[in-house]
Design an enzyme around this catalytic site. Sequence first.
Site, PDB file in Angstrom:
ATOM      1  N   GLU A 124      39.197  17.701  28.285  1.00 16.43           N
ATOM      2  CA  GLU A 124      38.351  17.896  27.444  1.00 16.43           C
ATOM      3  C   GLU A 124      38.195  19.423  27.136  1.00 16.43           C
ATOM      4  OE1 GLU A 124      34.354  16.253  27.973  1.00 16.43           O
ATOM      5  OE2 GLU A 124      35.176  15.107  29.706  1.00 16.43           O
TER       6      GLU A 124
ATOM      7  N   GLY B 167      35.918  10.274  24.808  1.00 14.41           N
ATOM      8  CA  GLY B 167      37.423   9.971  25.100  1.00 14.41           C
ATOM      9  C   GLY B 167      37.625   8.568  25.073  1.00 14.41           C
TER      10      GLY B 167
END
Length: 295
Positions: A213, A225
């Site tokens: 991230e 995600g």
Amino acid sequence: MNETPFLKMNGLANDFAVVDARRGGMRPSAEVIRKLSDRAAGIGFDQFITIERSPAGADVFMRIDNADGGEVAACGNATRCIASLVMAETGARTASIQTRAGLLLAEIDGTGTISVDMGEPRFDWQAIPLAEEFHDTRAIELQIGPVDAPVLHSPSVVNVGNPHAVFWVEDVDAHQIEIFGPMLENHPIFPERANITVAHVTGRSAITIRTWERGAGLTRACGTGACASLVCAARTGRTDRAATISMPGGDLLIRWDERDHIWMTGPVELEFSGFLDAQSGAWRRSDAAGEAATG
């Protein structure tokens, strides 16, 4: 010390410190957030969440700061956590949460599982955004490794509240995402940086992923995600429009409905409560068992 109450929460081990600024809590500076995020000396978290009054009439506004102190627009796992707090407060079975990415609606089922409508994915290269034009964002020209034998290549890209690049692989553990993640996150093709995911499709309704991230690093679970992986997999014909997304922290059910909205379903957990000083970064747990765990 001017103490602000906080909660430590997580969604599938993607963890957060949460402060309610509606009740006098203060959002720390970027420098203090970096200090508090440290897992050795601080509270330890992936994101710092500040609950604020919504100027748009939603139940709350959710402000999200990554562990590096940079503000971002979306975080799926945090949205479920904040939705659970709002519904516990109001007694309702739904919640509306305003974010920089837009208005998100959440609901709870009879088992206590939270579902969030994460809105519509954006596939246009300018909306992701990318630094140059790509007519087809199902696979863009980007690779790691030798030109004639790249280790990773041709990711699918999408914006699901924040930019994501999804690389399709046969084994998510065979790739050192902690090494190439920072390079790809900051690649010039991504003017706002990007979250980087490696994804292995294991069936028409199952995907295994790992995500780096932006601003937080390698996390055990990433809600956006998971959303990005499902819509990109379905868009490229790899899966159906609903799948279980498996991550190191656990599983999320992601569904891309007929209105093109993405629904994310999964658990939340309240770990502990405490107090922090938004000026100095000092903190303490409020339960007697955790009094030693202070900074």
